[in-house]
Design an enzyme around this catalytic site. Structure first.
Site, PDB file in Angstrom:
ATOM      1  N   TYR A  12       0.818  -1.225   0.000  1.00 32.26           N
ATOM      2  CA  TYR A  12       0.000   0.000   0.000  1.00 32.26           C
ATOM      3  C   TYR A  12       0.845   1.265   0.000  1.00 32.26           C
ATOM      4  CZ  TYR A  12      -4.467  -2.269   0.655  1.00 32.26           C
ATOM      5  OH  TYR A  12      -5.598  -2.998   0.444  1.00 32.26           O
ATOM      6  N   ILE A  13       1.902   1.264   0.796  1.00 32.52           N
ATOM      7  CA  ILE A  13       2.682   2.484   0.936  1.00 32.52           C
ATOM      8  C   ILE A  13       3.799   2.540  -0.099  1.00 32.52           C
ATOM      9  CG2 ILE A  13       4.085   3.883   2.529  1.00 32.52           C
ATOM     10  CD1 ILE A  13       1.023   3.598   3.205  1.00 32.52           C
ATOM     11  N   ASP A  32       9.905  -5.985  -5.255  1.00 29.38           N
ATOM     12  CA  ASP A  32       9.113  -6.786  -4.320  1.00 29.38           C
ATOM     13  C   ASP A  32       9.609  -8.224  -4.396  1.00 29.38           C
ATOM     14  OD1 ASP A  32       6.178  -6.100  -2.863  1.00 29.38           O
ATOM     15  OD2 ASP A  32       6.693  -8.226  -3.064  1.00 29.38           O
ATOM     16  N   LYS A 204       5.563   8.276  15.178  1.00 27.63           N
ATOM     17  CA  LYS A 204       4.672   7.476  14.328  1.00 27.63           C
ATOM     18  C   LYS A 204       3.896   6.444  15.146  1.00 27.63           C
ATOM     19  CE  LYS A 204       2.698   5.167  11.224  1.00 27.63           C
ATOM     20  NZ  LYS A 204       1.714   5.579  10.252  1.00 27.63           N
ATOM     21  N   ASN A 208      -0.554   6.158  16.115  1.00 28.81           N
ATOM     22  CA  ASN A 208      -1.477   5.028  15.973  1.00 28.81           C
ATOM     23  C   ASN A 208      -1.946   4.510  17.331  1.00 28.81           C
ATOM     24  OD1 ASN A 208      -1.433   5.271  13.265  1.00 28.81           O
ATOM     25  ND2 ASN A 208      -0.195   3.461  12.849  1.00 28.81           N
ATOM     26  N   HIS A 242     -17.892  19.602  22.373  1.00 24.84           N
ATOM     27  CA  HIS A 242     -16.984  20.354  23.250  1.00 24.84           C
ATOM     28  C   HIS A 242     -15.701  20.621  22.450  1.00 24.84           C
ATOM     29  CE1 HIS A 242     -14.084  21.189  26.380  1.00 24.84           C
ATOM     30  NE2 HIS A 242     -15.065  21.254  27.276  1.00 24.84           N
ATOM     31  N   CYS A 258      -1.990  -1.539  11.086  1.00 21.75           N
ATOM     32  CA  CYS A 258      -1.319  -0.444  11.814  1.00 21.75           C
ATOM     33  C   CYS A 258      -1.828  -0.330  13.244  1.00 21.75           C
ATOM     34  CB  CYS A 258      -1.559   0.875  11.094  1.00 21.75           C
ATOM     35  SG  CYS A 258      -1.196   0.785   9.356  1.00 21.75           S
ATOM     36  N   LYS A 317     -12.030  -2.206   7.345  1.00 18.53           N
ATOM     37  CA  LYS A 317     -12.777  -0.964   7.514  1.00 18.53           C
ATOM     38  C   LYS A 317     -13.492  -0.629   6.200  1.00 18.53           C
ATOM     39  CE  LYS A 317      -9.393   2.599   6.478  1.00 18.53           C
ATOM     40  NZ  LYS A 317      -8.866   3.856   6.993  1.00 18.53           N
ATOM     41  N   ARG A 324      -6.554  -7.692   6.248  1.00 19.11           N
ATOM     42  CA  ARG A 324      -5.525  -7.950   7.257  1.00 19.11           C
ATOM     43  C   ARG A 324      -6.012  -7.552   8.649  1.00 19.11           C
ATOM     44  NH1 ARG A 324      -0.410  -5.097   4.700  1.00 19.11           N
ATOM     45  NH2 ARG A 324      -2.053  -3.686   4.019  1.00 19.11           N
ATOM     46  N   LYS A 399     -21.677  -0.499  13.154  1.00 24.46           N
ATOM     47  CA  LYS A 399     -20.892   0.680  12.760  1.00 24.46           C
ATOM     48  C   LYS A 399     -21.753   1.935  12.636  1.00 24.46           C
ATOM     49  CE  LYS A 399     -17.014   0.636  11.683  1.00 24.46           C
ATOM     50  NZ  LYS A 399     -15.808   0.843  12.528  1.00 24.46           N
TER      51      LYS A 399
HETATM   52  N1  SAJ Z   1     -11.975   2.258  13.997  1.00 25.69           N
HETATM   53  C1  SAJ Z   1     -12.913   2.217  15.009  1.00 25.69           C
HETATM   54  N2  SAJ Z   1     -13.402   3.401  15.483  1.00 25.69           N
HETATM   55  C2  SAJ Z   1     -13.003   4.605  14.997  1.00 25.69           C
HETATM   56  C3  SAJ Z   1     -12.038   4.628  13.965  1.00 25.69           C
HETATM   57  C4  SAJ Z   1     -11.537   3.442  13.482  1.00 25.69           C
HETATM   58  O1  SAJ Z   1     -13.312   1.144  15.496  1.00 25.69           O
HETATM   59  O2  SAJ Z   1     -13.507   5.622  15.481  1.00 25.69           O
HETATM   60  C5  SAJ Z   1     -11.417   0.991  13.492  1.00 25.69           C
HETATM   61  C6  SAJ Z   1     -11.597   0.784  11.986  1.00 25.69           C
HETATM   62  O3  SAJ Z   1     -12.851   0.228  11.701  1.00 25.69           O
HETATM   63  C7  SAJ Z   1     -10.453  -0.151  11.663  1.00 25.69           C
HETATM   64  C8  SAJ Z   1      -9.362   0.298  12.631  1.00 25.69           C
HETATM   65  O4  SAJ Z   1     -10.009   1.056  13.632  1.00 25.69           O
HETATM   66  O5  SAJ Z   1     -10.787  -1.499  11.943  1.00 25.69           O
HETATM   67  C9  SAJ Z   1      -8.250   1.106  12.007  1.00 25.69           C
HETATM   68  O6  SAJ Z   1      -8.780   2.013  11.068  1.00 25.69           O
HETATM   69  P1  SAJ Z   1      -8.283   3.525  10.922  1.00 25.69           P
HETATM   70  O7  SAJ Z   1      -9.094   4.144   9.854  1.00 25.69           O
HETATM   71  O8  SAJ Z   1      -8.310   4.185  12.237  1.00 25.69           O
HETATM   72  O9  SAJ Z   1      -6.753   3.403  10.584  1.00 25.69           O
HETATM   73  P2  SAJ Z   1      -5.842   2.726   9.448  1.00 25.69           P
HETATM   74  O10 SAJ Z   1      -5.223   1.506  10.041  1.00 25.69           O
HETATM   75  O11 SAJ Z   1      -6.526   2.583   8.152  1.00 25.69           O
HETATM   76  O12 SAJ Z   1      -4.725   3.880   9.275  1.00 25.69           O
HETATM   77  C10 SAJ Z   1      -3.980   4.339  10.389  1.00 25.69           C
HETATM   78  C11 SAJ Z   1      -3.916   5.878  10.338  1.00 25.69           C
HETATM   79  N3  SAJ Z   1      -3.394   6.403  11.603  1.00 25.69           N
HETATM   80  C12 SAJ Z   1      -4.034   7.382  12.283  1.00 25.69           C
HETATM   81  O13 SAJ Z   1      -5.094   7.831  11.939  1.00 25.69           O
HETATM   82  C13 SAJ Z   1      -3.331   7.891  13.504  1.00 25.69           C
HETATM   83  C14 SAJ Z   1      -3.061   6.316   9.169  1.00 25.69           C
HETATM   84  O14 SAJ Z   1      -2.889   7.728   9.173  1.00 25.69           O
HETATM   85  C15 SAJ Z   1      -1.682   5.651   9.242  1.00 25.69           C
HETATM   86  O15 SAJ Z   1      -0.874   6.025   8.163  1.00 25.69           O
HETATM   87  C16 SAJ Z   1      -1.900   4.150   9.176  1.00 25.69           C
HETATM   88  O16 SAJ Z   1      -2.673   3.787  10.335  1.00 25.69           O
HETATM   89  C17 SAJ Z   1      -0.561   3.450   9.167  1.00 25.69           C
HETATM   90  O17 SAJ Z   1      -0.159   2.980   8.089  1.00 25.69           O
HETATM   91  O18 SAJ Z   1       0.123   3.458  10.197  1.00 25.69           O
END
Ligand code: SAJ
Length: 423
Positions: A12-13, A32, A204, A208, A242, A258, A317, A324, A399
């Site tokens: 992806y990245i 790769d 970083k 997360n 708030h 992540c 998501k 994954r 959701k």
């Molecule tokens: N999720 C919830 N509730 C929420 C938000 C998300 O349950 O309010 C769940 C999602 O359904 C999913 C999981 O969390 O299963 C992760 O989804 P996500 O959209 O929060 O994150 P990722 O894994 O797609 O991407 C994250 C991002 N990090 C942050 O927002 C701090 C992204 O910016 C990073 O680049 C990425 O991790 C990474 O590669 O590290």
């Protein structure tokens, strides 16, 4: 000025960054270890779903600014973008970082820059990469430059965020950080902040982990709300009015490569000092079992013994095709352990990746006693329940992605995770 870039790891990245550099004036070679990934890319076939990627890849291949193979090539800059998963005992698996660094050693020359993009436990550049790079026989920091430039993009909006987000770049010395900034400035419009490599690594992982903790808080609140007759979604929306509150949202679990993984890096290095982080991981990991149990309770409440569950959404998501660490897979395991029959459907996953999966919505729902929505894909939000045939008209939305009224008007009993009116 850097003119050639070698990107190791075309996921992806890696792939998205590679095509960005190659569309912004660089000549890029992607590497790769998986020959089928390389073959597909060279045939313009994508192994990942990301808006805008196909067009950028096609253009780069046609203009000859991007090539891909299974072996590295000499370049001005090397970018390592490989997976950093966790082992079954939740410790970081840095084998890919180590192997990728090893693989570029024969190609690294005086004046080159080596950048790690993968998310890693703090000190990985220092303890894992540098010793490997010393094998080049070059002086680290003066002959070759090394930095960590973690990606911050969200799947689904990668290209927008690659350009607009600020970046934190950590060098092993100032020159390494400066050179890395210069390289990314070819397409990054956000600000590029410079620091040392270990700080960038920690930042970083902190980002997360912040999200994981916040989601764990939301999940805990949703369980409390289930017991006291409150709709947590509404409550969180009100709390977030708030100016200094930003609570995330509950769900059937936290997935992806992540958020569900990186906090373990801090647990590993933090030990007893990382109790909150550790607990949050457990809370989020408890959600699939909780979701399965609630599904069973809903069925029982409706006097249905056993029963068939149509799981809608396998991706981790909404609007991605990535399974994954997807909580959906764990939810299905628990449902089956509870003696329920499961059929699953995901409009974003075009190949059957799971034994329960069908490519036809109708086949998933036809004999279903309950529709269980686990992913907020945009297709689900616009489903017309009047067109869906089921055995029993019960829907469980984990959701908050469905319109309650629309489903109720279509004769469905609507249940929402974190909404006590529930059961
Ligand atoms: N999720 C919830 N509730 C929420 C938000 C998300 O349950 O309010 C769940 C999602 O359904 C999913 C999981 O969390 O299963 C992760 O989804 P996500 O959209 O929060 O994150 P990722 O894994 O797609 O991407 C994250 C991002 N990090 C942050 O927002 C701090 C992204 O910016 C990073 O680049 C990425 O991790 C990474 O590669 O590290």
């Amino acid at each position: 000025m850097t003119k050639t870039v070698c990107v190791v790891g075309l996921g992806y990245i890696g792939l998205t960054s590679a095509v960005m550099f190659s569309n912004y004036g660089m000549k890029v070679h992607g590497v790769d270890i998986n020959p089928s990934v390389v073959r597909n890319i060279n045939e313009k076939k994508l192994h990942i779903e990301e808006q805008g990627l196909q067009e950028l890849l096609d253009r780069a291949l046609e203009e000859g600014t991007f090539t891909a193979s299974t072996t590295p090539q000499e370049a001005d800059a090397f970018i390592i973008s490989v997976p950093t998963p966790i082992n079954s005992n939740k410790t970081a698996n840095l084998d890919y970082v180590k192997e990728a660094t090893k693989s570029i050693v024969p190609y690294v020359k005086k004046g080159n820059l080596v950048i790690l993009e993968s998310t890693v436990p703090p000190k990985t550049v220092e303890n894992i990469m540098i010793p490997e790079l010393m094998e080049t026989g070059l002086e680290i920091g003066t002959d070759i430059y090394v930095a960590h430039s973690p990606e911050r993009v969200i799947p689904g909006k990668i290209f927008e965020e690659l350009v607009k987000n600020d970046r934190i770049v950590g060098g092993i010395n100032e020159k390494s950080a400066e050179l890395t900034k210069e390289l990314y400035e070819s397409f990054v419009q956000g600000e590029i902040h410079l620091t040392d490599a270990t700080t960038a690594e920690l930042v970083k992982v902190m980002e997360n982990t912040y999200r994981d903790l916040n989601i764990a808080f939301a999940n805990e609140l949703s369980k409390i709300a289930d017991n006291i007759g409150v709709n947590i979604w509404e409550a969180i929306q009100f709390a977030n009015l708030h100016p200094r509150v930003n609570i995330h949202f509950p769900g059937p679990g936290v997935g992806g490569h992540c958020i569900a993984v990186d906090p373990w890096f801090l647990v590993e290095i933090g030990g007893d000092d990382a109790q909150l982080i550790h607990l949050s991981r457990h809370i989020n990991d408890s959600m699939p079992a909780y979701t399965a149990q609630k599904t069973l309770s809903i069925l029982k409440d409706n006097k249905i013994e056993g029963g068939k569950v149509a799981v809608l959404g396998l991706a981790f998501k909404g609007n991605v095709n990535d399974i994954r660490e997807s909580p959906s897979i764990t939810v299905i395991d628990y449902l089956q352990q509870l003696g329920l029959e499961v059929v699953s459907f995901d409009p974003h996953i075009k190949e059957n990746n799971h034994e329960t999966q069908t490519q036809y919505l109708e086949e998933a729902t036809r004999d279903a006693d309950i529709l269980l929505f686990l992913t907020d894909h945009h297709e689900f939000k616009t489903f017309d329940p009047l067109t869906i045939t089921t055995n029993n008209k019960i829907v469980f939305d984990t959701k908050n992605c469905l319109n309650r009224k629309v489903w109720q008007n279509a004769g469905f009993q609507y249940y929402l995770l974190g909404d006590a009116k529930f059961i």
